[in-house]
Design a protein around this motif. Structure first.
Motif, mmCIF file in Angstrom:
data_model
loop_
_atom_site.group_PDB
_atom_site.id
_atom_site.type_symbol
_atom_site.label_atom_id
_atom_site.label_comp_id
_atom_site.label_asym_id
_atom_site.label_seq_id
_atom_site.Cartn_x
_atom_site.Cartn_y
_atom_site.Cartn_z
ATOM 1 N N GLU A 64 0.940 -1.418 -0.062
ATOM 2 C CA GLU A 64 -0.053 0.079 -0.062
ATOM 3 C C GLU A 64 0.826 1.291 0.016
ATOM 4 O O GLU A 64 0.562 2.251 -0.736
ATOM 5 N N VAL A 65 1.890 1.177 0.701
ATOM 6 C CA VAL A 65 2.678 2.561 0.902
ATOM 7 C C VAL A 65 3.451 2.686 -0.418
ATOM 8 O O VAL A 65 3.580 3.733 -1.045
ATOM 9 N N LEU A 66 4.270 1.689 -1.190
ATOM 10 C CA LEU A 66 4.773 1.914 -2.498
ATOM 11 C C LEU A 66 3.903 2.351 -3.656
ATOM 12 O O LEU A 66 4.168 2.969 -4.496
ATOM 13 N N SER A 67 2.545 1.625 -3.382
ATOM 14 C CA SER A 67 1.635 1.736 -4.437
ATOM 15 C C SER A 67 0.898 3.193 -4.487
ATOM 16 O O SER A 67 0.955 3.838 -5.644
ATOM 17 N N ASN A 68 0.684 3.630 -3.265
ATOM 18 C CA ASN A 68 -0.409 4.593 -3.177
ATOM 19 C C ASN A 68 0.260 5.955 -2.448
ATOM 20 O O ASN A 68 -0.502 6.967 -2.214
ATOM 21 N N LEU A 69 1.458 5.412 -1.692
ATOM 22 C CA LEU A 69 1.942 6.733 -1.015
ATOM 23 C C LEU A 69 3.246 7.438 -1.554
ATOM 24 O O LEU A 69 3.413 8.693 -1.877
ATOM 25 N N ALA A 70 4.254 6.699 -1.973
ATOM 26 C CA ALA A 70 5.439 6.918 -2.652
ATOM 27 C C ALA A 70 5.227 7.657 -4.032
ATOM 28 O O ALA A 70 4.450 7.101 -4.616
ATOM 29 N N GLY A 71 5.651 8.891 -4.185
ATOM 30 C CA GLY A 71 5.629 9.472 -5.486
ATOM 31 C C GLY A 71 4.353 10.511 -5.666
ATOM 32 O O GLY A 71 4.075 11.195 -6.503
ATOM 33 N N ILE A 72 3.780 10.714 -4.589
ATOM 34 C CA ILE A 72 2.511 11.465 -4.677
ATOM 35 C C ILE A 72 2.770 12.966 -4.188
ATOM 36 O O ILE A 72 3.657 13.153 -3.435
ATOM 37 N N ILE B 104 3.349 16.139 -1.790
ATOM 38 C CA ILE B 104 3.194 16.033 -0.424
ATOM 39 C C ILE B 104 1.992 16.897 0.192
ATOM 40 O O ILE B 104 1.303 16.667 1.064
ATOM 41 N N ALA B 105 1.483 17.989 -0.691
ATOM 42 C CA ALA B 105 0.326 18.632 -0.220
ATOM 43 C C ALA B 105 -0.853 17.797 -0.260
ATOM 44 O O ALA B 105 -1.980 18.181 0.065
ATOM 45 N N LYS B 106 -0.802 16.626 -1.199
ATOM 46 C CA LYS B 106 -1.958 15.826 -1.290
ATOM 47 C C LYS B 106 -1.826 14.529 -0.376
ATOM 48 O O LYS B 106 -2.664 13.678 -0.809
ATOM 49 N N LEU B 107 -0.968 14.633 0.836
ATOM 50 C CA LEU B 107 -0.812 13.377 1.409
ATOM 51 C C LEU B 107 -2.261 13.334 2.422
ATOM 52 O O LEU B 107 -2.910 14.088 2.719
ATOM 53 N N PRO B 108 -2.488 11.955 2.339
ATOM 54 C CA PRO B 108 -3.800 11.587 3.462
ATOM 55 C C PRO B 108 -3.639 12.163 4.665
ATOM 56 O O PRO B 108 -2.558 12.480 5.256
ATOM 57 N N GLY B 109 -4.973 12.295 5.399
ATOM 58 C CA GLY B 109 -4.988 12.902 6.737
ATOM 59 C C GLY B 109 -4.240 12.087 7.880
ATOM 60 O O GLY B 109 -3.562 12.640 8.796
ATOM 61 N N TRP B 110 -4.042 10.666 7.519
ATOM 62 C CA TRP B 110 -3.365 9.964 8.576
ATOM 63 C C TRP B 110 -2.112 10.189 8.831
ATOM 64 O O TRP B 110 -1.394 9.975 10.179
ATOM 65 N N VAL B 111 -1.371 10.715 7.921
ATOM 66 C CA VAL B 111 0.107 11.241 7.771
ATOM 67 C C VAL B 111 0.446 12.202 8.785
ATOM 68 O O VAL B 111 1.065 12.070 9.703
ATOM 69 N N ALA B 112 -0.538 13.385 8.734
ATOM 70 C CA ALA B 112 -0.525 14.515 9.770
ATOM 71 C C ALA B 112 -0.866 14.033 11.068
ATOM 72 O O ALA B 112 -0.117 14.631 12.032
ATOM 73 N N ALA B 113 -1.715 13.295 11.101
ATOM 74 C CA ALA B 113 -2.160 12.500 12.456
ATOM 75 C C ALA B 113 -1.076 11.774 13.235
ATOM 76 O O ALA B 113 -0.925 11.968 14.500
ATOM 77 N N GLY C 286 13.240 19.274 -1.910
ATOM 78 C CA GLY C 286 12.360 20.438 -2.343
ATOM 79 C C GLY C 286 11.581 20.451 -3.659
ATOM 80 O O GLY C 286 11.178 21.334 -4.081
ATOM 81 N N ASP C 287 11.254 19.402 -3.807
ATOM 82 C CA ASP C 287 10.403 19.009 -5.301
ATOM 83 C C ASP C 287 8.886 18.887 -4.879
ATOM 84 O O ASP C 287 8.312 18.831 -5.838
ATOM 85 N N GLY C 288 8.597 18.906 -3.709
ATOM 86 C CA GLY C 288 7.137 18.805 -3.536
ATOM 87 C C GLY C 288 6.466 17.592 -3.563
ATOM 88 O O GLY C 288 5.321 17.210 -3.469
ATOM 89 N N ILE C 289 7.590 16.416 -3.885
ATOM 90 C CA ILE C 289 6.962 15.213 -4.231
ATOM 91 C C ILE C 289 7.478 14.249 -2.945
ATOM 92 O O ILE C 289 8.630 14.468 -2.794
ATOM 93 N N LEU C 290 6.753 13.268 -2.326
ATOM 94 C CA LEU C 290 7.184 12.499 -1.426
ATOM 95 C C LEU C 290 8.198 11.232 -2.154
ATOM 96 O O LEU C 290 7.251 10.445 -2.752
ATOM 97 N N GLN C 291 9.260 11.331 -1.762
ATOM 98 C CA GLN C 291 10.186 10.062 -2.095
ATOM 99 C C GLN C 291 10.014 8.971 -1.048
ATOM 100 O O GLN C 291 9.924 9.497 0.022
ATOM 101 N N PHE C 292 10.193 7.654 -1.324
ATOM 102 C CA PHE C 292 10.201 6.831 -0.454
ATOM 103 C C PHE C 292 11.354 7.151 0.886
ATOM 104 O O PHE C 292 11.136 6.780 1.886
ATOM 105 N N ALA C 293 12.499 7.613 0.395
ATOM 106 C CA ALA C 293 13.536 7.861 1.350
ATOM 107 C C ALA C 293 13.301 9.281 2.372
ATOM 108 O O ALA C 293 13.816 9.354 3.361
ATOM 109 N N GLU C 294 12.155 10.026 1.856
ATOM 110 C CA GLU C 294 11.944 11.008 2.763
ATOM 111 C C GLU C 294 10.768 10.673 3.605
ATOM 112 O O GLU C 294 10.217 11.593 4.491
#
Length: 680
Positions: free
Chosen positions: A427-435, A437-446, A460-468
């Motif tokens: 789920e993380v590799l498919s739906n989280l990495a590469g999206i 950062i402004a559109k991250l789901p709410g659970w990340v902030a929680a 600073g590219d505004g995209i979530l890399q897996f290493a970040e």
């Protein structure tokens, strides 16, 4: 069909049905607009109320009932209670998370923990039940003689159990802080209240029947989300059977993602950050002064320019939070440097056994894998709160049977944990990495607010890399329903299961600590003439004191749950296993040998953990810096040295001293089939 069940089985069947109806009701209420926070409160209040009710109805003033549940627990229910006692927050929350982060290497926990119960069944459980009595120090004192070994055993039991119980209460704080929005420190003490209502009034009797109820909740809560996730991904709701197919997809995603240019760039930036911290450390104290001056200059420049006030406030906060002196700077910057080094390394491929860039690194991982299995296996067979459970069965035969049931109930969770890790990573590799950062789901902030998830856009590219993305292993199971977009009631169910796992183990551990203090120290050593009622008053008073102290330590967040639990296993294995096994199977084992072996094994293990993890003993006025690992072994495998030293010392000293003339008669009594020595 119900008429063929025993009264106890019917009660727990009704209990399970009521809980299932409660979950369905919450699901309907959530669909009709019930806020998520109220779902969390409902699970917390309902489950703790049920546990408290069982605790109140199981209250007792009988010493035998309080310490060993009157030796009347059937094998099936004792196995279920042992399963709950065993499947702590480490198993429920930490195991799948460790498998998520470490892949193949995390299987050491599964192999070690399950293998330990084989040793319990073969080497210890039947002999402890024939002996009777109440505690492990009781057994060692009767076998070797004298109160010295009893007091050493009490110290070791308290130390191992205390480290273990701190991990459970820490887990309770994580759960309550996320799902009912309490501050972590407040959540710790709320969980403490739940622990006490289960064990305060009825001791082992209340704890046992509460643990049976908790097992039913935790196993349903553990399996439900991963079964839903398995059905959504593969169409089959049995994750244990199909996660191999998903692992193949995870491997393909890893190969595509981990070598992408953006991922390589991020890891290089983290390597540069680590180098920068290394330079700062080498240039102390001058670098600390430079850092303070640099921030002051930046703040003054911003104040004279037309920038938003929040940028100035952020820099002023950085300046305030700078270390106060060079020693503090060294400690903080070393920590930051190691974190940057870890994030600069290539991620572990889930199915790769022992990854590494060199033969030496791969050999070190292999050694740690085998050493951890060894420590967990031996530690499982030596944990006092687990061994005490086999005093509670009516007969020796049922003690053996309860080990079988324990292993069966525990295996259900352990064969599910690898599937949990694989589906969560998919789920993380498919739906989280590469999206974005402004559109991250709410659970990340929680979870970021709780401190278990960290996001940093270092390039600073505004995209979530897996290493970040940094995920604490303790968050994987709790966050999986949210990661997969399931209804919040599933998240609440998982939180209730994790809470049940933490409370059940904490109850057993606190009871072990207070039994050691009230029975082995107060009654056996100082006041043998004290009345049974006063002994229970002492036990309950100590229960309160120890529980509050453990909660205070847990509120300091001393480490990850799994690492603290692994330390407890090494401590228990090095202190107890050689003395117990040699005491049962070797008539030449002497009191002097057992005492020397316990002290050497325990002290060597503690030395290695403290020097490797904390750098020294500053509270004793000594600080020799961090120890270089012996044979590349991590602190979680410290028991390798302690157990080996304990056996060697025990054997050597026993051969040089005269055995007790009562040893042969004692061993004859506990080995003779059908014989058992009842406690007072």
């Amino acid at each position: 069909m119900l008429s063929s069940l025993t009264r106890l089985q019917r009660y727990y069947l009704y209990y399970t049905g009521v809980f299932a109806l409660f979950v369905l009701l919450l699901a309907l209420l959530e669909r009709n607009g019930m806020p998520p926070r109220w779902v969390g409160y409902a699970f917390l209040v309902f489950t703790v109320t049920m546990y408290a009710t069982i605790g109140v109805f199981s209250r007792t003033t009988d010493v035998s009932e309080y310490y060993v549940a009157g030796r009347r627990i059937p094998a099936f229910f004792n196995g279920m209670a042992t399963g709950a006692d065993w499947m702590s927050a480490a198993s429920f929350m930490g195991l799948a998370g460790t498998l998520y982060l470490q892949g193949f290497q995390g299987l050491a926990y599964v192999i070690g923990w399950t293998g330990g119960f084989v040793l319990v069944a073969l080497l210890l459980a039947p002999y402890l039940r024939r002996f009777g009595q109440y505690t492990i120090p009781d057994f060692l004192c009767a076998r070797y003689g004298g109160n010295t070994i009893r007091l050493i055993a009490v110290f070791a039991a308290i130390l191992a159990s205390f480290v273990y119980v701190v991990a459970q209460i820490y887990g309770v704080g994580v759960i309550t802080s996320r799902f009912v929005s309490l501050q972590f420190e407040v959540g710790v003490f709320v969980g403490l209240a739940g622990i006490l209502v289960c064990s305060f009034l009825g001791g082992m009797r209340a704890v046992t029947w509460t643990q049976v109820a908790q097992y039913l909740i935790l196993i349903v809560a553990y399996i439900t989300p991963v079964a839903i996730l398995s059905y959504n991904v593969t169409g089959v709701p049995v994750p244990q059977m199909v996660y191999g197919q998903v692992l193949e997809q995870v491997t393909k995603l890893e190969h595509q993602l981990f070598d992408a240019p953006s991922e390589l760039e991020v890891r290089e930036l983290y390597r540069e950050r680590a180098d920068l911290y290394a330079q700062k450390i080498m240039q102390l104290p001058h670098s600390l002064t430079q850092e303070r001056e640099r921030l002051s200059i930046q703040i003054n420049e911003l104040k004279s320019s037309d920038v938003q006030m929040r940028e100035i406030v952020a820099l002023e906060r950085q300046r305030r939070e700078l270390p106060q002196d060079p020693e503090q700077a060294r400690e903080r910057w070393e920590k930051e440097m190691f974190l940057a080094v870890d994030r600069s390394k290539p991620p572990i491929h889930h199915a790769e056994p022992f990854p590494g860039s060199s033969v030496e690194e791969r050999d070190a991982q292999r050694i740690n894998f085998l050493a951890l299995i060894f420590c967990l296996t031996i530690g499982t067979a030596a944990l006092p709160h687990v061994l005490m459970r086999y005093y509670t069965t009516p007969t020796v035969a049922q003690a053996r049977q309860s080990v079988f049931w324990s292993l069966l109930f525990i295996t259900i969770l352990y064969v599910t944990a690898p599937a949990y890790a694989v589906f969560a990573k998919f789920e993380v590799l498919s739906n989280l990495a590469g999206i974005p950062i402004a559109k991250l789901p709410g659970w990340v902030a929680a979870w970021t607010k709780v401190g278990l998830v960290s996001i940093e856009d270092i390039n600073g590219d505004g995209i979530l890399q897996f290493a970040e993305l940094a995920l604490n292993p303790d968050v994987i199971v709790l966050a999986t329903p949210e990661i997969a977009g399931m209804p919040y009631v599933v998240s609440g169910l998982v939180a209730a299961g994790a809470l049940a796992a933490a409370l059940s183990t904490a109850d057993g551990l606190l009871l072990t600590i207070t039994s050691a203090l009230s029975h082995d120290v107060y009654y056996r050593v100082f006041r043998p003439q004290s009345s049974t009622q006063f002994r229970l008053v002492i036990a309950k008073s100590l229960l309160l004191v120890v529980a509050v102290f453990a909660a205070t330590v847990a509120a300091q967040k001393p480490g990850t749950i799994l690492s603290m639990v692994a330390w407890a296993f090494s401590i228990a294995g090095s202190a107890f296993f050689p003395a117990l096994v040699l005491g049962i199977f070797w008539v030449r084992a002497t009191r002097a040998g057992a005492i020397a072996g316990m002290l050497v094994g325990l002290l060597l293990t503690l030395y290695y953990i403290l020097r490797l993890e904390f750098g020294g003993y500053s509270w004793l006025g000594f600080d020799g810096g961090r120890l270089d690992p012996w044979f590349h072994l991590q602190s979680t495998s410290a028991g390798v040295f302690g157990i080996a030293a304990g056996f060697a010392t025990n054997i050597a000293v026993s051969l040089l001293t005269r055995p007790s003339p009562q040893a042969a008669a004692f061993l004859e009594r506990i080995r003779r089939p059908g014989n058992q020595v009842e406690g007072p």
